[in-house]
Design a protein around this motif. Structure first.
Motif, PDB file in Angstrom:
ATOM      1  N   ASP A  54      -7.970  -0.707 -11.173  1.00 30.73           N
ATOM      2  CA  ASP A  54      -7.140  -0.992  -9.994  1.00 30.73           C
ATOM      3  C   ASP A  54      -5.696  -1.244 -10.400  1.00 30.73           C
ATOM      4  OD1 ASP A  54      -9.291  -0.720  -8.257  1.00 30.73           O
ATOM      5  OD2 ASP A  54      -9.650  -2.886  -8.093  1.00 30.73           O
ATOM      6  N   TYR A  55      -5.502  -1.981 -11.480  1.00 31.60           N
ATOM      7  CA  TYR A  55      -4.160  -2.286 -11.968  1.00 31.60           C
ATOM      8  C   TYR A  55      -3.431  -1.001 -12.365  1.00 31.60           C
ATOM      9  CZ  TYR A  55      -0.472  -4.276 -14.884  1.00 31.60           C
ATOM     10  OH  TYR A  55       0.729  -4.599 -15.442  1.00 31.60           O
ATOM     11  N   VAL A  56      -4.104  -0.173 -13.151  1.00 31.55           N
ATOM     12  CA  VAL A  56      -3.494   1.077 -13.595  1.00 31.55           C
ATOM     13  C   VAL A  56      -3.202   1.975 -12.394  1.00 31.55           C
ATOM     14  CG1 VAL A  56      -3.889   3.175 -14.953  1.00 31.55           C
ATOM     15  CG2 VAL A  56      -4.501   0.942 -15.895  1.00 31.55           C
ATOM     16  N   GLN A  57      -4.117   2.020 -11.432  1.00 32.65           N
ATOM     17  CA  GLN A  57      -3.900   2.829 -10.228  1.00 32.65           C
ATOM     18  C   GLN A  57      -2.683   2.333  -9.461  1.00 32.65           C
ATOM     19  OE1 GLN A  57      -5.625   5.717  -9.134  1.00 32.65           O
ATOM     20  NE2 GLN A  57      -3.797   5.787  -7.862  1.00 32.65           N
ATOM     21  N   SER A  58      -2.528   1.018  -9.360  1.00 30.66           N
ATOM     22  CA  SER A  58      -1.368   0.483  -8.637  1.00 30.66           C
ATOM     23  C   SER A  58      -0.069   0.820  -9.367  1.00 30.66           C
ATOM     24  CB  SER A  58      -1.501  -1.026  -8.418  1.00 30.66           C
ATOM     25  OG  SER A  58      -1.373  -1.722  -9.627  1.00 30.66           O
ATOM     26  N   LEU A  59      -0.087   0.810 -10.706  1.00 30.64           N
ATOM     27  CA  LEU A  59       1.098   1.226 -11.462  1.00 30.64           C
ATOM     28  C   LEU A  59       1.421   2.690 -11.178  1.00 30.64           C
ATOM     29  CD1 LEU A  59       0.499  -0.414 -14.967  1.00 30.64           C
ATOM     30  CD2 LEU A  59       2.118  -1.136 -13.197  1.00 30.64           C
ATOM     31  N   PHE A  80      -4.435  -8.962 -19.177  1.00 31.04           N
ATOM     32  CA  PHE A  80      -5.059  -7.659 -18.908  1.00 31.04           C
ATOM     33  C   PHE A  80      -6.444  -7.557 -19.540  1.00 31.04           C
ATOM     34  CE2 PHE A  80      -5.793  -3.121 -19.686  1.00 31.04           C
ATOM     35  CZ  PHE A  80      -5.562  -2.599 -18.412  1.00 31.04           C
ATOM     36  N   LEU A 102      -9.422  -8.940 -17.621  1.00 31.65           N
ATOM     37  CA  LEU A 102      -9.845  -8.304 -16.371  1.00 31.65           C
ATOM     38  C   LEU A 102     -11.122  -7.512 -16.581  1.00 31.65           C
ATOM     39  CD1 LEU A 102      -6.403  -6.853 -15.180  1.00 31.65           C
ATOM     40  CD2 LEU A 102      -7.522  -8.942 -14.368  1.00 31.65           C
ATOM     41  N   GLU A 148     -11.111  -4.036 -12.338  1.00 29.54           N
ATOM     42  CA  GLU A 148      -9.788  -4.623 -12.108  1.00 29.54           C
ATOM     43  C   GLU A 148      -8.714  -3.914 -12.939  1.00 29.54           C
ATOM     44  OE1 GLU A 148     -10.933  -9.270 -11.078  1.00 29.54           O
ATOM     45  OE2 GLU A 148     -10.953  -8.606 -13.176  1.00 29.54           O
ATOM     46  N   LYS A 149      -9.074  -3.529 -14.166  1.00 28.02           N
ATOM     47  CA  LYS A 149      -8.129  -2.785 -15.002  1.00 28.02           C
ATOM     48  C   LYS A 149      -7.789  -1.444 -14.364  1.00 28.02           C
ATOM     49  CE  LYS A 149      -9.550  -4.838 -19.381  1.00 28.02           C
ATOM     50  NZ  LYS A 149     -10.267  -4.635 -20.631  1.00 28.02           N
ATOM     51  N   ARG A 155       2.996   3.289  -7.817  1.00 28.64           N
ATOM     52  CA  ARG A 155       4.421   2.936  -7.797  1.00 28.64           C
ATOM     53  C   ARG A 155       5.264   4.043  -8.424  1.00 28.64           C
ATOM     54  NH1 ARG A 155       5.370  -3.280  -7.844  1.00 28.64           N
ATOM     55  NH2 ARG A 155       7.484  -2.528  -8.193  1.00 28.64           N
TER      56      ARG A 155
END
Length: 88
Positions: free
Chosen positions: A27-32, A17, A20, A24-25, A35
């Motif tokens: 985007d990752y948090v947004q994808s979490l 992490f 990134l 990218e971080k 979900r």
């Protein structure tokens, strides 16, 4: 509601992490979050959130009762302007 015990410990942050980019971080948090938000019924709402919502809804109802229509406001304004003494 309390946080359920997880069956296995997940490192925080997950491996890789920190390498990134900021984008990218995010985007990752947004994808979490996407979900989690996919099942809103599973997301606990604290009692104090519900209290704040209720208070604000009550305030909005009180404010809407005090509100006037455009026609009422316009007529009140016309009356005030007619009563106004000309300044000379």
């Amino acid at each position: 509601m309390g946080v359920k015990n997880m069956t296995r410990k997940i490192p925080n942050p997950p491996p890789g992490f920190d390498e990134l980019t900021v984008e990218e971080k995010l985007d990752y948090v947004q994808s979490l979050w996407d979900r989690i938000a996919a099942k809103p019924e599973a997301v606990p709402v604290p009692d104090w959130h519900m209290q704040v919502i209720e208070e604000r809804m009550n305030e909005n109802q009180a404010n809407s009762r005090a509100a006037r229509s455009w026609d009422e406001f316009r007529e009140e304004l016309r009356v005030k302007l007619r009563e106004r003494k000309p300044s000379r």
